[in-house]
Enzyme design. Sequence first.
Site, short mmCIF file in Angstrom:
data_model
loop_
_atom_site.label_atom_id
_atom_site.label_comp_id
_atom_site.label_asym_id
_atom_site.label_seq_id
_atom_site.Cartn_x
_atom_site.Cartn_y
_atom_site.Cartn_z
N LYS A 155 0.83 -0.94 -0.34
CA LYS A 155 -0.15 -0.02 -0.09
C LYS A 155 0.81 1.25 -0.02
O LYS A 155 1.50 1.03 1.16
CB LYS A 155 -0.70 0.09 0.82
CG LYS A 155 -1.64 1.06 1.28
CD LYS A 155 -2.57 1.62 2.19
CE LYS A 155 -2.18 2.87 2.70
NZ LYS A 155 -1.36 4.25 2.54
N GLU A 230 9.86 1.06 10.29
CA GLU A 230 10.82 2.31 9.92
C GLU A 230 10.26 3.08 10.58
O GLU A 230 9.29 3.87 9.39
CB GLU A 230 11.27 1.83 8.83
CG GLU A 230 12.21 0.97 8.18
CD GLU A 230 13.00 -0.18 8.54
OE1 GLU A 230 14.17 1.36 8.91
OE2 GLU A 230 14.36 -0.89 8.94
N CYS A 264 13.57 10.46 6.92
CA CYS A 264 13.92 9.81 8.55
C CYS A 264 15.00 10.32 8.44
O CYS A 264 15.60 9.95 10.18
CB CYS A 264 12.76 8.81 8.28
SG CYS A 264 13.57 7.69 6.92
N GLU A 358 10.22 15.42 15.97
CA GLU A 358 10.30 14.96 14.14
C GLU A 358 9.74 16.18 13.94
O GLU A 358 8.79 16.26 13.92
CB GLU A 358 10.35 14.20 14.16
CG GLU A 358 10.32 13.76 12.18
CD GLU A 358 10.23 12.85 12.49
OE1 GLU A 358 9.47 12.39 12.30
OE2 GLU A 358 11.55 11.90 11.42
P1 NAP Z 1 2.22 7.98 8.18
O1 NAP Z 1 0.94 8.95 8.96
O2 NAP Z 1 2.63 7.03 9.88
O3 NAP Z 1 1.27 6.84 7.05
C1 NAP Z 1 3.04 6.11 6.41
C2 NAP Z 1 2.04 4.63 6.07
O4 NAP Z 1 0.97 4.12 6.69
C3 NAP Z 1 1.29 6.07 4.81
O5 NAP Z 1 0.62 4.72 4.04
C4 NAP Z 1 -0.31 5.20 5.74
O6 NAP Z 1 -1.21 5.82 4.54
C5 NAP Z 1 -0.22 4.38 6.09
N1 NAP Z 1 -0.89 4.81 7.65
C6 NAP Z 1 -2.25 5.48 8.55
N2 NAP Z 1 -2.62 4.71 9.18
C7 NAP Z 1 -2.59 3.73 9.37
C8 NAP Z 1 -3.47 3.00 10.09
N3 NAP Z 1 -3.98 2.75 11.23
N4 NAP Z 1 -3.01 1.27 9.93
C9 NAP Z 1 -2.39 1.48 9.10
N5 NAP Z 1 -1.55 2.45 7.69
C10 NAP Z 1 -2.05 3.47 7.93
O7 NAP Z 1 3.72 8.14 8.08
P2 NAP Z 1 4.23 9.85 7.19
O8 NAP Z 1 3.11 10.83 7.30
O9 NAP Z 1 3.46 8.68 5.37
O10 NAP Z 1 5.26 9.49 6.71
C11 NAP Z 1 6.00 10.56 8.00
C12 NAP Z 1 6.79 9.76 8.49
O11 NAP Z 1 7.32 8.28 8.21
C13 NAP Z 1 7.84 10.78 9.42
O12 NAP Z 1 7.64 10.27 10.45
C14 NAP Z 1 9.35 9.74 8.99
O13 NAP Z 1 10.02 9.54 10.00
C15 NAP Z 1 9.10 8.59 8.64
N6 NAP Z 1 10.07 7.67 7.85
C16 NAP Z 1 10.45 6.40 8.40
C17 NAP Z 1 11.51 6.05 7.96
C18 NAP Z 1 12.08 5.01 8.45
O14 NAP Z 1 13.29 4.19 7.24
N7 NAP Z 1 12.57 5.63 9.53
C19 NAP Z 1 11.36 6.14 6.34
C20 NAP Z 1 10.60 7.20 5.76
C21 NAP Z 1 9.66 7.81 6.33
P3 NAP Z 1 -2.04 6.80 3.72
O15 NAP Z 1 -1.27 8.01 4.61
O16 NAP Z 1 -2.13 7.14 2.17
O17 NAP Z 1 -3.69 7.04 4.73
#
Ligand code: NAP
Length: 455
Positions: A155, A230, A264, A358
């Site tokens: 997804k 991650e 990240c 963050e």
């Molecule tokens: P996010 O809101 O956690 O979303 C990540 C993914 O999870 C999206 O595909 C989102 O779908 C999905 N998601 C949201 N709620 C969910 C739920 N209840 N159940 C299952 N899936 C769900 O994060 P983001 O705002 O996209 O990305 C930013 C964050 O990612 C930052 O904190 C960053 O540090 C972290 N990150 C970490 C790494 C690493 O390798 N450690 C790499 C990149 C990013 P939708 O948004 O489509 O609804």
Amino acid sequence: MSTTFDVINPATEALVASLQEADVAQTDAVIAKAAKAFESWKKVSPGDRANLLRRFSALVTSHREELAQLEITNSGHTRGNALWEADNVSNVLNYYAGAPERLFGKQIPVAGGVDITFKEPIGVVGIIVPWNFPMPIASWGFAAALAAGNTVVLKPAELTPMTAVRLAELALDAGIPEGVLNVIVGKGSVVGARFVSNPTVRKISFTGSTAVGKSIMAGCADQVKRVTLELGGKSANVIFADSDIDRAAAAAPGAVFDNSGQDCCARSRILVQKSAFDRFMEGFEKSVKAYRVEDPNLDTSQMGPLISKKQLETVQSFLNDKDDAVAFTGTAPSGPGYWMPPTVLMPQSVNARTWQEEIFGPVVSVLTFEDEAEAISLANASDYGLSGSIWTNDLGRAMRVSRAIESGNLSVNSHSSVRFWTPFGGFKQSGLGRALGPDALDAYTETKNVFFATE
Ligand code: NAP
Ligand code: MG
């Protein structure tokens, strides 16, 4: 009734596409398809599986321009970054194409027989991808998972689905059978949550925020579902006075403002030894002001817009805090698009919200330290532990400090820490398990031990 949603170009606010979003029933149907495909995919011979992954890799290379253009338009990534990202997918596939023929078990000496371990595939793996690096993060999951004999439901984030959809088509063109790599576009709370609750999905690989990661880990507990996480970061860039300060100052903007700070691994906390502070800030101001924030289609662009209006508002909500002074900013275009200049803050203390949380945007905070012990303790005073850098010309200090910082990926006199053939992942609340390198295969296999009696 299916619903559609709009994908927006963050540099222009123009409509890129309107896509259908999957509901729970459609998600279940694709998961069932992946489970059926697993029965035959796990039996494909190692050499054939390797060849299919190599073909997929080659197709990604021959479509690198198209994939990069899709990412520029959908995500506002600079042209240089988008091409690197397409190439990263190809490299990761090629690297893991070497894995099926090298998934070695062990032969362990025992009395009365032979003991052998096998690396068995897990089954259907659910991969949930964030919007910040849509192509690389998708491939870090699916390449290792497929190489180990699993099938995948993936997804992408709703903000950035375009390249994942295209990659799934290229997988089919490469000859990877229908049902082996499935991309499902939809909401995290619907499609992603269903990956967690549907028992046919045996493992979740999640990249995203720490808050959502925690809820996924809790959800997986119910079925003891395997999980790799991650998550976020608040990484330190530690600059000692004995280092090449001019080099450190010239490199610091790229370490935090790349991908508009939506990384990240962003080194968003700069720690400078007090005696080098003035010299560092002078060089840093020059390099921030020279950082090119412009149309991501230009070859010269170093930073594009933020991903969405909402993300821009979230990042800006961190500014104008009484706990911070703005030291200086760079430049950004005006007009349509979610633009913001690189911004350098001087917090009053480590208690400032901008030092603790963050931000995930082009904002960096600078504090000073006296000595090595204080540098280590400040760097470690975070719930996160993903990345970080250490600048010093003292080899002993480089060793001591890199062993002392609680983080999964460090670089010394450099900011580069993600290579597809080395492990990547976080300490503490930055994650669980490792992607990339040889370690990722452990995340996509179960170890089976079999004893054969010979007497
Ligand atoms: P996010 O809101 O956690 O979303 C990540 C993914 O999870 C999206 O595909 C989102 O779908 C999905 N998601 C949201 N709620 C969910 C739920 N209840 N159940 C299952 N899936 C769900 O994060 P983001 O705002 O996209 O990305 C930013 C964050 O990612 C930052 O904190 C960053 O540090 C972290 N990150 C970490 C790494 C690493 O390798 N450690 C790499 C990149 C990013 P939708 O948004 O489509 O609804
Ligand atoms: Mg989100």
